[in-house]
Design an enzyme around this catalytic site. Structure first.
Site, mmCIF file in Angstrom:
data_model
loop_
_atom_site.group_PDB
_atom_site.id
_atom_site.type_symbol
_atom_site.label_atom_id
_atom_site.label_comp_id
_atom_site.label_asym_id
_atom_site.label_seq_id
_atom_site.Cartn_x
_atom_site.Cartn_y
_atom_site.Cartn_z
ATOM 1 N N GLU A 127 10.187 52.878 61.667
ATOM 2 C CA GLU A 127 11.296 53.799 61.446
ATOM 3 C C GLU A 127 12.202 53.224 60.357
ATOM 4 O OE1 GLU A 127 13.703 54.777 64.867
ATOM 5 O OE2 GLU A 127 14.838 56.230 63.728
ATOM 6 N N GLY A 267 18.379 45.916 66.386
ATOM 7 C CA GLY A 267 18.323 45.475 67.781
ATOM 8 C C GLY A 267 16.949 45.643 68.401
ATOM 9 N N ALA A 268 16.367 46.818 68.238
ATOM 10 C CA ALA A 268 15.088 47.079 68.879
ATOM 11 C C ALA A 268 14.552 48.417 68.395
ATOM 12 C CB ALA A 268 15.255 47.115 70.397
ATOM 13 N N MET A 269 13.294 48.707 68.777
ATOM 14 C CA MET A 269 12.661 49.944 68.311
ATOM 15 C C MET A 269 11.828 50.568 69.428
ATOM 16 S SD MET A 269 12.159 52.068 65.887
ATOM 17 C CE MET A 269 11.174 53.527 66.201
ATOM 18 N N GLU A 270 12.000 51.879 69.562
ATOM 19 C CA GLU A 270 11.460 52.616 70.709
ATOM 20 C C GLU A 270 10.017 53.092 70.557
ATOM 21 O OE1 GLU A 270 13.913 53.760 68.583
ATOM 22 O OE2 GLU A 270 13.698 55.906 68.222
ATOM 23 N N ASN A 271 9.158 52.412 69.775
ATOM 24 C CA ASN A 271 7.767 52.831 69.608
ATOM 25 C C ASN A 271 7.154 53.252 70.941
ATOM 26 O OD1 ASN A 271 7.958 51.537 66.935
ATOM 27 N ND2 ASN A 271 7.944 49.661 68.147
ATOM 28 N N GLU A 304 16.388 51.901 74.453
ATOM 29 C CA GLU A 304 15.033 52.126 73.930
ATOM 30 C C GLU A 304 14.187 52.864 74.956
ATOM 31 O OE1 GLU A 304 15.051 51.654 70.903
ATOM 32 O OE2 GLU A 304 16.721 50.239 70.789
ATOM 33 N N HIS A 307 14.909 56.547 74.935
ATOM 34 C CA HIS A 307 14.338 57.253 73.785
ATOM 35 C C HIS A 307 12.987 57.889 74.134
ATOM 36 C CE1 HIS A 307 16.859 56.918 70.294
ATOM 37 N NE2 HIS A 307 16.828 55.610 70.205
ATOM 38 N N GLU A 326 19.769 59.646 68.250
ATOM 39 C CA GLU A 326 20.566 58.423 68.399
ATOM 40 C C GLU A 326 21.903 58.679 69.105
ATOM 41 O OE1 GLU A 326 19.232 55.810 68.316
ATOM 42 O OE2 GLU A 326 17.510 56.014 66.991
HETATM 43 N N1 B3K Z 1 15.521 53.800 66.327
HETATM 44 C C1 B3K Z 1 15.723 52.419 65.999
HETATM 45 C C2 B3K Z 1 16.436 52.211 64.722
HETATM 46 C C3 B3K Z 1 15.565 52.105 63.554
HETATM 47 C C4 B3K Z 1 16.334 51.658 62.330
HETATM 48 C C5 B3K Z 1 15.510 51.737 61.130
HETATM 49 N N2 B3K Z 1 16.153 51.231 59.938
HETATM 50 C C6 B3K Z 1 16.464 51.701 67.070
HETATM 51 C C7 B3K Z 1 17.269 52.540 67.973
HETATM 52 O O1 B3K Z 1 18.227 53.169 67.597
HETATM 53 O O2 B3K Z 1 16.921 52.642 69.107
HETATM 54 ZN ZN ZN Z 2 18.249 54.481 69.211
#
Ligand code: B3K
Ligand code: ZN
Length: 885
Positions: A127, A267-271, A304, A307, A326
């Site tokens: 992302e 901080g983190a990513m919701e893959n 996360e 999400h 977000e």
């Molecule tokens: N969705 C990601 C953020 C990604 C940022 C990319 N530059 C984390 C979050 O908001 O949960």
């Molecule tokens: Zn987020």
């Protein structure tokens, strides 16, 4: 680095994709000096886009194309056009399969976007537009595809191979390699793709969902961190239960994984099914992480996880809609944290953060609406406005519709749009349809930038027993937006009688009173509300719980604020009254400093603080919040022209005076709480967290006295405690003191003990970077040479450079501009290494309009130097050029 000119992208130009990708089959061959990515895309013409076969334009950056075929026909250079960031070719049929192989270099990827290496492991961050650095693709969130991913790597170095969804097959290969295949049954946009390969250990648990399905939960970390995972696991299970109970949302795959990595841009990513986290947002145990760090882990794990519904199952149509996922998800995680901890304290913390930082963004050159209408680089729009103000906007909907109405709205939203990529309008429409309301005017919160001001006047008619409140709203001009239309502003309020009780609230025309607390909807530029049956002139308590993200002004005097501090039934507004009192007192001191007068603190602040300290029935967490003076950053934000030195001197003087005047009650609180800590050892519960917070605030005030008795107590805490909350606070207090020898010893011992724990060393850097004593810049420069520091790790950059520029205002804004030069130098270096981090670190320089003429010149000169420094990433280019415009 880009070679194409930065282009502005507009929301109004949005068009659905010409082609769709039904299936994405990926194979990764990971090697030490390169990676091969084979992609098979099963594609078809988007039926919504009409007849004919337009050219297919795929996104791709920094890819070396090795082979390309369409429906098994090998394509030669004459069959396609290859540019910097696109691959264009001509489909021959409405449905086709495209096969490509590219070579990429994760081992040298310092931007930490796409596939990269963090230490010894491979990981991804896609992302918003990182997937195009992995393979040629339609890298946009409205193209959703079913992914199957095979990863192949050397078995010994990378025993764990992960991707989204469920594991379906694995095996060994020739030459010490092995492979694993993962299948994600849910269609998803490419930004939710993830891959991890490494030598990882995992903590495993399970969760039984509301329909009795068993979900395997796994948190993967590097072996040395395996003892720091339990808190994240507990937080995950609480989040899963909470989302079922509050939103009726159940998890959908059979497995949910979190992986902690050290090098991560945020901080983190919701893959989907495979969240990748900055290790700072997963790892926590009492000995190495503070109470605040534990709460951050809980909040980010929840964010996360949430999400999965608000973002993944229902995603964004385009990146202008980012706040759709977000803002909503921040609101969800804030409510979760409020339910798990103290609701009032959580609200206080969030509002203090919003007013200091988001309000500054909203008043600066990068101001933009919650739904921006243009951008150059989308990475620059992961902002406080999109996240925090976006969450406030969702909170206002919740306030206006009530919890039940809001839930009806989210049920309809999830039901209507499951599996789709949608817009903020679709979210609002679901709220409207589920509740039979019209939110047309409310939607201005999505399109107008800037922080509204709400001026309030009152009048009392003793003969008629009526009390009126008149609200006048306005919103300052922001870039690209001169005139604003009135917002819908929910104002939660109460009216206090002379004894401090809430009066029954009956508006003129109403049959009966509706409680002592209610929400008024202010919709006009000027609007008056008249309350009847008011026997005496009341004191209004306005914007309770901070019911709207506005700057409210009501002419309270200091005695009225002290009265509200003690009597308001709304905990948030009790704190707010204390903040307003402190602001008034500090502004008076700032004026005295500017006029060269002797500083004299209004004794009422001392009286108010003494009352708080002596009342043992009060919640200690609230007392701690109320004893905290507004930060220098907040005082800056509310100043017309910020006088850095006067703000610092005034606040330090107030702290000193409080420490002296309240020495005894502070010492009593400190001693009692520290003794309890010694007795019980570390306990991770709310009451104990509150107690430690108050103890540490007391200690920092006490140290202002410079008494050896306090030094001893501080050293006892530093050496004798069993947790990072107490140890780090004691260290910070020492660092900010004049006890040079003890300070140096403590810093050295701390670093020696924790040298192998990067997250603890981040704290060690930050504590020093934030120290406002003279010589701050030189200290930070020296620390940059420390072996534990590297510009390649975003946490280190934030801990040292970020903490210095954002929290050490008096040193950063040194009159000779050396602080600005330092920041600009590092932005220039970081621009080549990691554009996202470079652009983030720039923020303090963009606020140049807040300062005196000489500092303005110096700050602008640095921005100009950055602009002229050579080839800029689109990230840095956008922020610098908009700041200078
Ligand atoms: N969705 C990601 C953020 C990604 C940022 C990319 N530059 C984390 C979050 O908001 O949960
Ligand atoms: Zn987020």
């Amino acid at each position: 680095m880009r070679t194409e000119q930065p282009k502005v992208i507009y929301l109004k130009d949005y068009q659905a994709p010409d082609y769709l990708i039904d299936e994405t089959n990926l194979t990764f061959e990971l090697y030490e000096d390169h990676t091969l990515v084979h992609a098979q895309l099963v594609m078809r013409r988007n039926p919504e886009r009409g007849e004919g076969l337009p050219p297919l334009v795929l996104d791709g950056q920094q890819l070396e194309l090795l082979s390309l075929s369409m429906d098994d026909r090998e394509l030669g250079a004459a069959d396609y056009q290859l540019e910097d960031s696109h691959l264009t070719l001509q489909p021959q049929a409405a449905s086709f399969t495209l096969d490509s192989t590219v070579r990429i270099h994760p081992e040298t990827n310092t931007a930490l976007e796409g596939l990269y290496k963090s230490g010894k492991m491979f990981c991804t961050q896609c992302e918003a537009e990182g997937f195009r650095k992995i393979t040629y693709y339609l890298d946009r969130p409205d193209v959703m595809s079913k992914f199957t991913t095979t990863v192949s790597a050397e078995q010994h170095r990378y025993p764990v191979l992960l991707s989204n969804g469920n594991p379906v097959a694995s095996g060994a290969e020739e030459g010490g390699r092995h492979w694993a295949t993962w299948e994600d049954p849910f269609k998803k946009p490419a930004y939710l793709f993830a891959l991890v390969a490494g030598d990882l250990w995992c903590v495993e648990d399970s969760f039984t969902t509301m329909t009795q399905r068993e979900v395997a939960l796994r948190i993967y970390v590097e072996p040395e961190n395996i003892d720091k995972v339990q808190h994240a696991m507990d937080s995950l299970k609480k989040s899963m239960r909470w989302d079922e109970e509050v939103y009726g949302r159940e998890y959908d795959l059979d497995i949910f994984m979190i992986v902690a990595v050290n090098d991560f841009n945020m901080g983190a990513m919701e893959n989907k099914g495979l969240n990748i986290f900055n290790s700072s947002c997963v790892l926590a145990k009492a000995e190495t992480a503070t109470d605040a760090a534990h709460q951050r882990v809980e909040a980010v794990v929840a964010h996360e996880y949430f999400h999965n519904w608000s973002g993944n199952r229902v995603t964004c149509r385009d990146w202008f809609q980012l706040s759709l996922k977000e803002g909503f998800t921040v609101f969800r995680d804030a409510e979760f944290s409020a339910d798990m901890n103290s609701r009032t304290v959580k609200r206080i913390e969030d509002v203090a953060f919003l007013r200091t930082n988001q309000f500054a963004e909203d008043a600066g050159p990068m101001a933009h609406p919650v739904r921006p209408d243009s951008f150059i680089e989308i990475s620059n729009f992961y902002t406080l406005t999109v996240y925090e103000k976006g969450s406030e906007v969702v909170r206002m909907i919740h306030t206006l519709l009530g919890a039940e109405g809001f839930r009806k709205g989210t049920d309809l939203y999830f039901e209507r749009h499951d599996g789709q990529a949608v817009t903020c309008d679709d979210f609002i429409k679901a709220m409207e349809d589920a509740n039979g309301v019209d939110l047309a005017q409310f939607k201005r919160w999505y399109s107008q930038s800037g922080t509204p001001r709400l001026q309030v006047e009152d009048s009392y008619d003793a003969a008629a027993k009526t009390y009126s409140l008149t609200f006048r709203q306005s919103c300052p001009a922001t870039p690209g937006q001169k005139d604003k239309q009135p917002f819908v502003i929910p104002v939660e309020l109460g009216l206090l009688d002379a004894a401090g009780n809430d009066l029954p609230l009956r508006l003129a025309g109403e049959a009966k009173a509706q409680g002592g607390n209610r929400v008024l909807s202010v919709t006009g530029a000027e609007q008056t509300f008249t309350f009847v049956d008011i026997a005496e002139r009341p004191l209004p308590s306005l914007l309770r719980g901070f019911s709207a993200p506005v700057k409210l002004a009501f002419p309270y005097d200091r005695d009225q604020l002290m009265f509200l501090m003690q009597h308001d039934s709304d905990g948030f507004n009790r704190w707010e009254a204390g903040q307003q009192l402190s602001v008034q007192v500090l502004q008076e001191l700032i004026g005295q400093h500017q006029r060269g007068e002797k500083l004299v603190l209004d004794p009422r602040l001392i009286t108010a603080f003494r009352t708080l300290l002596e009342d043992e029935s009060l919640d200690q967490a609230m007392v701690a919040e109320m004893l905290s003076l507004p930060s220098e950053a907040y005082l800056t934000e509310i100043s017309e022209v910020a006088d850095v030195d006067a703000i610092h001197a005034a606040r330090e003087f107030a702290r000193q005076s409080i420490g002296e005047a309240l020495f005894q009650p502070l010492l009593a609180r400190f001693k009692a709480n520290r003794a309890l800590s010694r007795d019980t050892g570390y306990v991770a519960e709310a009451a104990h967290i509150a107690r430690r917070t108050l103890q540490n605030i007391a200690l920092s005030y006490l140290m202002q006295s410079g008494k050896s008795e306090v030094l001893e107590a501080c050293l006892e805490q530093f050496n004798g405690c069993d947790n990072m909350t107490e140890r780090l606070s004691a260290l910070a207090v020492l660092v900010n003191s004049g006890f040079e020898q003890e300070k140096a010893d403590a810093l050295a011992r701390f670093a020696d003990y924790f040298k192998d724990d990067p997250l603890v060393m981040d704290q060690w850097f930050s504590v020093q970077a934030g120290c406002g004593l003279p010589g701050g810049l030189e200290r930070v420069q020296a620390l940059m040479a420390h072996p534990a520091f590297t510009l390649k790790n975003p946490n280190k950059v934030r801990a040292l450079i970020g903490a210095f520029a954002n929290q050490n205002l008096v040193n950063f804004h040194r009159a000779d501009g050396a602080g600005y030069r330092f920041l600009a130098d590092h932005v220039i270096t970081l621009n080549a290494l990691n554009p996202q981090i470079a652009s983030r670190q720039l923020a303090p320089l963009t606020r140049w309009r807040k300062y005196d003429a000489s500092r303005q010149q110096l700050m602008k000169a640095e921005l100009e130097r950055i602009l002229a420094s050579g080839e800029l990433s689109s990230d840095v280019f956008e922020v610098v050029s908009k700041s200078l415009a």
